[in-house]
Design an enzyme around this catalytic site. Structure first.
Site, PDB file in Angstrom:
ATOM      1  N   TYR A 239       0.861  -1.185   0.000  1.00 33.69           N
ATOM      2  CA  TYR A 239       0.000   0.000   0.000  1.00 33.69           C
ATOM      3  C   TYR A 239       0.893   1.229   0.000  1.00 33.69           C
ATOM      4  CZ  TYR A 239       0.793   1.056   5.003  1.00 33.69           C
ATOM      5  OH  TYR A 239       1.357   1.388   6.214  1.00 33.69           O
ATOM      6  N   CYS A 240       0.277   2.388  -0.226  1.00 26.48           N
ATOM      7  CA  CYS A 240       1.033   3.647  -0.205  1.00 26.48           C
ATOM      8  C   CYS A 240       0.087   4.730   0.295  1.00 26.48           C
ATOM      9  CB  CYS A 240       1.601   3.960  -1.582  1.00 26.48           C
ATOM     10  SG  CYS A 240       0.362   4.103  -2.892  1.00 26.48           S
ATOM     11  N   GLY A 241       0.145   5.921  -0.290  1.00 31.22           N
ATOM     12  CA  GLY A 241      -0.782   6.964   0.122  1.00 31.22           C
ATOM     13  C   GLY A 241      -2.136   6.813  -0.531  1.00 31.22           C
ATOM     14  N   GLY A 243      -2.410   4.547  -3.772  1.00 34.02           N
ATOM     15  CA  GLY A 243      -2.424   3.514  -4.798  1.00 34.02           C
ATOM     16  C   GLY A 243      -1.593   3.787  -6.026  1.00 34.02           C
ATOM     17  N   TRP A 267      -3.389   4.350   2.324  1.00 31.73           N
ATOM     18  CA  TRP A 267      -3.475   5.106   3.569  1.00 31.73           C
ATOM     19  C   TRP A 267      -4.652   6.079   3.567  1.00 31.73           C
ATOM     20  CZ3 TRP A 267      -1.829   4.128   8.142  1.00 31.73           C
ATOM     21  CH2 TRP A 267      -1.810   5.132   9.130  1.00 31.73           C
TER      22      TRP A 267
END
Length: 285
Positions: A239-241, A243, A267
């Protein structure tokens, strides 16, 4: 010796030019983006001959939502309509490039694979690498013949919030954001919390590339992810901020033969529910 795993998802400028020169069935997509902080457009008017122009923040995502985060996956009917206007066909090799270390190209790669296109690759190093290799460019706009392609969702492994937390405990969940966002800390009033999902491991996507913007060699990537437990023995998620960086890491892992699921909401979706746990600091828990 050709790395067949890497070439199945990443092409060098020479490899792409050889395919184009051979008459192979290749469709090239140029992904443009406007920097949200500076307003600068990544497109400078030049493109690979025949490349189809697309927009990162409109063509490969839906508008932001509470549940879906800042960059939800696109509506499949809308994506299909665009894919038809781009002339995409399942039999083609689709090669995507951008001008920013493959960040937006990786998102487009993931979305098109998710929508069922079987052979999608990214130009390693993007347009800067193409220019550096002294490959031909043009300012001619391509108007492709429309297709009747049919897309369907779900061809890449997705994670929801509960899935991501479970995977963080039972497998390996990688956080592809820059490390300060993973560590978190104080935020201004009214802003969402910073930090990370419990048990997630910090693995910034920018570490996937060299100073020149191309993906680092397979041996280095394997060692980097082996140290984080992503060596094929446990299920891996990213995951990231919102996608985008996560898709970059899924692509990097695919280049070394490791499959990884992605949490598209990432996130921005995780913190939309204040009951979900947030860990701050450099440690996973």
């Amino acid at each position: 010796m050709t790395d067949t795993t890497r070439i199945s998802v990443l092409l060098t400028p020479v490899q792409l030019q050889d395919m184009l020169s051979s008459g192979a069935d290749v469709t090239v997509i140029s992904v443009h983006s406007i920097n949200p902080y500076t307003g600068q457009n990544s497109f400078n008017g030049q493109r690979i001959k025949g490349a189809i122009d697309t927009q990162a923040y409109t063509d490969f995502q839906s508008p932001a939502s509470v549940e879906g985060g800042q960059r939800p996956l696109p509506d499949i009917a809308e994506l299909q309509a665009k894919a038809r206007s781009w002339g995409l066909r399942p039999a083609s090799t689709i090669v995507i490039y951008d001008a920013d270390r493959s960040m937006t190209a990786a998102r487009a790669w993931w979305v098109l694979r998710w929508a069922g296109l079987p052979d999608v690759r990214v130009l390693d190093g993007g347009f800067p690498a193409w220019i550096a290799a002294d490959m031909p460019v043009t300012d001619e706009i391509t108007t492709p013949a429309p297709s009747d392609i049919v897309l369907s969702p779900g061809h890449m492994v997705e994670l929801g919030a509960d899935d991501a937390l479970k995977l963080a405990i039972d497998g390996v969940l990688l956080d592809a954001r820059i490390r300060p966002n993973y560590i978190g800390g104080k935020v201004a009033p009214g802003q969402p919390p910073r930090g990370h999902i419990p048990h997630a491991l910090s693995a910034p996507a920018l570490d996937n590339v060299t100073d020149y913007g191309n993906f680092t060699d397979g041996e280095t990537l394997r060692e980097m992810y082996r140290a984080l437990g992503a060596d094929g023995r446990k299920p891996v998620g990213v995951y990231c901020g919102a996608g985008m960086s996560a898709a970059h890491t899924v692509l990097a892992l695919a280049s070394i033969g490791i499959g990884a699921a992605m949490y598209p909401g990432s996130w921005s979706a995780w913190v939309s529910d204040p009951t979900r746990p947030v860990v701050t600091g450099a440690d996973p828990v």
